[in-house]
Design a protein around this motif. Sequence first.
Motif, mmCIF file in Angstrom:
data_model
loop_
_atom_site.group_PDB
_atom_site.id
_atom_site.type_symbol
_atom_site.label_atom_id
_atom_site.label_comp_id
_atom_site.label_asym_id
_atom_site.label_seq_id
_atom_site.Cartn_x
_atom_site.Cartn_y
_atom_site.Cartn_z
ATOM 1 N N THR A 606 0.839 -1.203 0.000
ATOM 2 C CA THR A 606 0.000 0.000 0.000
ATOM 3 C C THR A 606 0.864 1.240 0.000
ATOM 4 O O THR A 606 2.044 1.199 0.344
ATOM 5 C CB THR A 606 -0.920 0.063 1.233
ATOM 6 N N ILE A 607 0.196 2.345 -0.386
ATOM 7 C CA ILE A 607 0.881 3.646 -0.331
ATOM 8 C C ILE A 607 -0.170 4.693 -0.023
ATOM 9 O O ILE A 607 -1.283 4.625 -0.557
ATOM 10 C CB ILE A 607 1.645 3.911 -1.656
ATOM 11 N N ASP A 608 0.128 5.619 0.887
ATOM 12 C CA ASP A 608 -0.845 6.687 1.151
ATOM 13 C C ASP A 608 -0.335 8.004 0.590
ATOM 14 O O ASP A 608 0.768 8.070 0.054
ATOM 15 C CB ASP A 608 -1.182 6.795 2.646
ATOM 16 N N VAL A 609 -1.170 9.050 0.700
ATOM 17 C CA VAL A 609 -0.838 10.320 0.053
ATOM 18 C C VAL A 609 0.488 10.875 0.565
ATOM 19 O O VAL A 609 1.333 11.320 -0.211
ATOM 20 C CB VAL A 609 -1.974 11.350 0.256
ATOM 21 N N ALA A 610 0.667 10.797 1.898
ATOM 22 C CA ALA A 610 1.892 11.350 2.485
ATOM 23 C C ALA A 610 3.122 10.616 1.945
ATOM 24 O O ALA A 610 4.106 11.242 1.544
ATOM 25 C CB ALA A 610 1.816 11.234 4.005
ATOM 26 N N ALA A 611 3.043 9.276 1.910
ATOM 27 C CA ALA A 611 4.166 8.486 1.416
ATOM 28 C C ALA A 611 4.442 8.805 -0.044
ATOM 29 O O ALA A 611 5.600 8.925 -0.471
ATOM 30 C CB ALA A 611 3.854 6.993 1.585
ATOM 31 N N PHE A 612 3.371 8.963 -0.799
ATOM 32 C CA PHE A 612 3.513 9.253 -2.226
ATOM 33 C C PHE A 612 4.216 10.593 -2.424
ATOM 34 O O PHE A 612 5.143 10.726 -3.216
ATOM 35 C CB PHE A 612 2.113 9.258 -2.871
ATOM 36 N N LYS A 613 3.745 11.630 -1.640
ATOM 37 C CA LYS A 613 4.348 12.954 -1.729
ATOM 38 C C LYS A 613 5.841 12.878 -1.408
ATOM 39 O O LYS A 613 6.675 13.444 -2.104
ATOM 40 C CB LYS A 613 3.667 13.924 -0.746
ATOM 41 N N GLY A 614 6.126 12.150 -0.363
ATOM 42 C CA GLY A 614 7.508 12.041 0.076
ATOM 43 C C GLY A 614 8.383 11.339 -0.953
ATOM 44 O O GLY A 614 9.463 11.804 -1.297
#
Length: 646
Positions: A606-614
């Motif tokens: 999985t990936i969330d928005v924060a991880a994606f931004k980072g």
Amino acid sequence: VRTLVIGTAGHIDHGKSTLVKALTGTDPDRLKEEQARGITIDLGFAHVDLGDASVAFVDVPGHERFVRNMLAGAGGIDAVLLVVAADESVMPQTREHFHICRLLGLERGLVAITKADLVDRDTLGLVELEIRDLVAGSFLEGAPMLPVSARTGVGLDALRDELTRAAGAPARVDREGVVRLAIDRVFSVRGFGAVVTGTLVSGRLEVGAELLVLPDERRVRVRGLQVHGRSQEFVVAPSRAAVNIGTVDVEELSRGMTLASAGTLPVTRRVDVKISLIDGTHALRHGARVRVHHGTREVLGRVSIGAVRSGVEEEWQPARPGEAGVSVPGGGDAFARLRVDRPVVVTRGDRLVLRAASPLATIGGAVVLDPEPPAGGLRRQSALDRFLGIDDERRVVAIWLAEAAGRGLVPDDLVRRAGLGRTRADRTLVALERDGLACRGGDRFFDAAWIARIEAGVSRALAAFHQAAPLEPGLSREALRDQVARGASPAAWDLAIARLLSAGVIRGTDRLALASHTATPGENDERDGRAVEAQVAAAGLQLLDMTTLVQKTGLAAPVVDRIVRGLARTGVLVRLGPLVGHRDALTQLKDDVRRVKEEGGAGPATIDVAAFKGRYGLSRKYAIPLLEWLDRERVTRRTGDVRVVL
Ligand SMILES: Nc1nc2c(ncn2[C@@H]2O[C@H](COP(=O)(O)OP(=O)(O)OP(=O)(O)O)[C@@H](O)[C@H]2O)c(=O)[nH]1
Ligand SMILES: [Mg+2]
């Protein structure tokens, strides 16, 4: 059998009814009041077989006050028996009835000089001269003129011979079975229902036929038919007929209605006509009220004058805009529009008789040119041209085609509006097509000039479109139609497009283009395209919006817009809402996100928005559209706050 429907005409007391009785054995004066007063008030009917000829008489009243009944009788007849009493000679209603027959367009007739037993030879000669003078130059000039006496029987055999000779001519108007019967009497027969009688002026009437009573458009079926008291399976025009139409309330039927085949006659309140006034009548003013008589019907109407000429030899003078006091002089003609208070059932070529309301007198007649004219003023330059056109047998249909524009005409429109039979209606339109004036699309015919205008419009619109969007392969058929031919029937539009396709002017199916157009970029487009692509590529995942792209490239906004659309279609650029990204950067992103799966341990990656931004160093402005795009591309799927990598 040879048939004849003949009407009497002539001054009061001149012996019309007595003569009909002497010839047929039937007294046409059937009303009690008629018997008591010794005059005819309403129409009377009688019939006699003379050898193989069946002769039906419509006997009319001579009294000045009953001219409207005379008109109802004269409306359907084939021929007239003009009756003049030898002891009185030509009198006012002799003239009026004669004019009415002339205005109705009758072409045949006989003259009977009745009461010959009352005068000497010299007087008879004078009466003959007066009659010849009256009918000179008319359809009765040269007609048989027979002295007769119902009292002594003199001349009756000669009259019978002439009647036999006159029988058997075809109906005045042949419309291939189009049924038209002007109703003159209505009554109910216990156990049978409603019966209407009248003169069948056109067509073949059969038991079982489905017909309409006009103008109400009431559907009826013919239950039974009688001709001169004998039941028949069918009857052919011209003939008298009594028609049983079953359970129709007779209160809702009346003299003046028409029994007709569906769709073959207009029901109208606006009629364009050519008026002819009788010599010596008062002038007819623009806006005047007149009584309009047609068939067995009488309605009130108002006359709008479009153009006037004082005689057949004179020039037409259009009524000018704002001109007051326009009028038609006695003996003159007018192109005019009649607006009637109640609907009439008339078609082109029908004859109308016009009477002034006060003093009550027959003033002239009119020929119907167009029973369904378009609305609009008559005081225009174009109005006289139109009247001259619709007065011309060879031009009228072309004018109607032009007026029908994108709606076009089918043959049935001409059956109704031109009073033609079906075959002639077909032939008329096919002839126009052959002459290049009409184009055919399916069963519909269109004005060739109108189709040509649509074709030119399509070419123009496509040329403009190609100029604005050279990279686009073509314009959608619907968008093109909205631009060029809004309101045209699908048949007209399809026809114009089919003609352009087959002429090789355009190509395509859903998207249409000029045949000359190739969707290759032009010189500048290629250079500008490279500039746009370079900027988007350089931005990577920091997607660009149009404003930024315009700033960075220094190109005009419409040019950038056009290029982006072109590059998006070929897949080089990708639109993410209002933002644009480059194919290479995005493909790389997809591959990289999929790699998250390999990096993760057990369970779904999985990936969330924060991880994606980072991970990609992106602000929310870019992260959200990119993630949504990945969802759409089925690289990820959103579940709650995280995305599962698929
Ligand atoms: N002497 C003589 N009298 C006739 C002759 N024909 C008719 N009459 C008389 O003329 C009068 C009028 O005859 P009708 O037949 O009623 O006249 P009409 O033309 O039908 O009259 P309307 O229908 O009221 O216009 C009657 O009294 C008849 O008897 C004829 O040939 N000779
Ligand atoms: Mg009479």
